[in-house]
Enzyme design. Sequence first.
Site, PDB file in Angstrom:
ATOM      1  N   ASP A  60       0.687  -1.219   0.051  1.00  0.00           N
ATOM      2  CA  ASP A  60       0.075  -0.027   0.000  1.00  0.00           C
ATOM      3  C   ASP A  60       0.762   1.213   0.011  1.00  0.00           C
ATOM      4  O   ASP A  60       2.218   1.118   0.399  1.00  0.00           O
ATOM      5  CB  ASP A  60      -1.004   0.227   1.139  1.00  0.00           C
ATOM      6  CG  ASP A  60      -2.027  -0.862   1.220  1.00  0.00           C
ATOM      7  OD1 ASP A  60      -2.374  -1.508   0.020  1.00  0.00           O
ATOM      8  OD2 ASP A  60      -2.607  -1.161   2.023  1.00  0.00           O
TER       9      ASP A  60
ATOM     10  N   TYR B 292       6.223  -9.368   7.727  1.00  0.00           N
ATOM     11  CA  TYR B 292       5.828  -7.882   7.946  1.00  0.00           C
ATOM     12  C   TYR B 292       6.242  -7.668   9.355  1.00  0.00           C
ATOM     13  O   TYR B 292       6.220  -8.146  10.204  1.00  0.00           O
ATOM     14  CB  TYR B 292       4.321  -7.693   7.730  1.00  0.00           C
ATOM     15  CG  TYR B 292       3.879  -8.002   6.336  1.00  0.00           C
ATOM     16  CD1 TYR B 292       3.565  -7.028   5.466  1.00  0.00           C
ATOM     17  CD2 TYR B 292       3.394  -9.394   6.073  1.00  0.00           C
ATOM     18  CE1 TYR B 292       2.954  -7.315   4.137  1.00  0.00           C
ATOM     19  CE2 TYR B 292       3.083  -9.697   4.696  1.00  0.00           C
ATOM     20  CZ  TYR B 292       2.891  -8.663   3.952  1.00  0.00           C
ATOM     21  OH  TYR B 292       2.224  -8.925   2.525  1.00  0.00           O
TER      22      TYR B 292
ATOM     23  N   TYR C  48      -4.040  -9.795   3.549  1.00  0.00           N
ATOM     24  CA  TYR C  48      -4.212  -8.393   4.055  1.00  0.00           C
ATOM     25  C   TYR C  48      -3.709  -8.161   5.601  1.00  0.00           C
ATOM     26  O   TYR C  48      -4.697  -8.513   6.390  1.00  0.00           O
ATOM     27  CB  TYR C  48      -5.814  -7.994   3.659  1.00  0.00           C
ATOM     28  CG  TYR C  48      -5.898  -7.929   2.146  1.00  0.00           C
ATOM     29  CD1 TYR C  48      -5.731  -6.804   1.402  1.00  0.00           C
ATOM     30  CD2 TYR C  48      -6.689  -8.967   1.605  1.00  0.00           C
ATOM     31  CE1 TYR C  48      -6.044  -6.754  -0.016  1.00  0.00           C
ATOM     32  CE2 TYR C  48      -6.873  -8.987   0.275  1.00  0.00           C
ATOM     33  CZ  TYR C  48      -6.527  -7.895  -0.721  1.00  0.00           C
ATOM     34  OH  TYR C  48      -6.708  -7.916  -1.708  1.00  0.00           O
TER      35      TYR C  48
END
Length: 421
Positions: A241, A305, A377
């Site tokens: 993003d 992440y 996500y």
Amino acid sequence: MINYEILKKYPLCDRCFGRLYGKVLNTTNLVRGKSLKIAKAIEAEINKDEEMLKALSRSGVKEIRGVDEEVKECPWCKGIFNRMDKLLEEVLEKVKDYEFNTFLIGTHIPEEIKEFEEEIKTEYMESIKQEFGREFGKLLARTINKKPDKENPDIVIHINPYTEEIWLQVNPLFIKGRYRKLVRGIPQTRWLCGFCKGKGCVYCNFTGKKYLVSVEEIIGEPILKATKGKDYRFHGAGREDIDVRMLGNGRPFVIEIKEPRIRNINLKKLEEEINKDGRVEVLNLEFCRRKDKVIIKNVPHKKTYRALVYCEDEVSEEELKKLEEELKNREIYQRTPKRVLHRRADLVRVRKVYKVEANKVDRNHFELIIYCDGGLYIKELISGDEGRTKPSVSSILNKQCICKELDVIKVHDGETNGRNE
């Protein structure tokens, strides 16, 4: 059996008659055709076959005694092999502004010639398209000292030898590497204005863009300038993003340069030039092939992440340990997030979280290191997206949590997802 009767109907030149039997005897069509005609002429002279002798004379055999028929134009090749030097000059003029290492000749034959071939076809015949492409390719290779390549040519030179039309297909140049996005607020690819679609309007201050710069442009523009190409396209192994940084070992990508005029560029210098920007850093640039683009775009890689999470209530160390245990090797059922429903199909995706490390930062903040399948996500894994992601960090803790900051810290190239969409 050799069909000599065809020479009575069509005055095929030596090369074209030899091409009817192109898959027999390791020699050229020209030598093969000439030899077959001479052999038949000897037989016809012995047998006093005047009709065959006249047919052979019309097709170019001049060694026959007492027969001197006017040589007719060959209806198959129409003299295209005699124009090869002229075509070569025109090709050299067209390619002079392009740097290339390999080429391919694309031969285009009129429909009437294709129909003629079908009429006279033999089991051993080679098409005129095959022979012209091969012979012109050898001539060009000797002239420019470059190699023909059927699989991955830099340039395809299209020729219709009958009409003498010539046009170029300049194939893209592919360069792969990895990029690190060091700041937030930059999209991965060019993002056109939603109102004018790139034309320029008052809403985008006549830039045509929603965002003035992107990872694609920071990397692509210097490469486009160096190659003097027409345009470029960016292909990434997934995307992050706008508000997410891409750190660690970087994300694999391929830049595709359309119609480059220069191919032999210094990639090390390009790396240095791109990295001066400070917002995006590229690593390990190298030339690659089209197949690398396909692999990078279509193979889902596992990722790690780092997420900074805010929780509306205080979270204890015990609760964070429970979170680690609950998410270890856990399948996540994720309905398409609301924020991307306008561009993604509304369906349930199954992805897996393999490992989570949770560390408390302060009363309402904690950090998560998440190792998981690509395509998961993460923001919705944390918030739950009003129940569309199950389970979620929020549902496990029974407290509303949101992702405040998110970074990709590793793309695991060698580890693909265990489950695809």
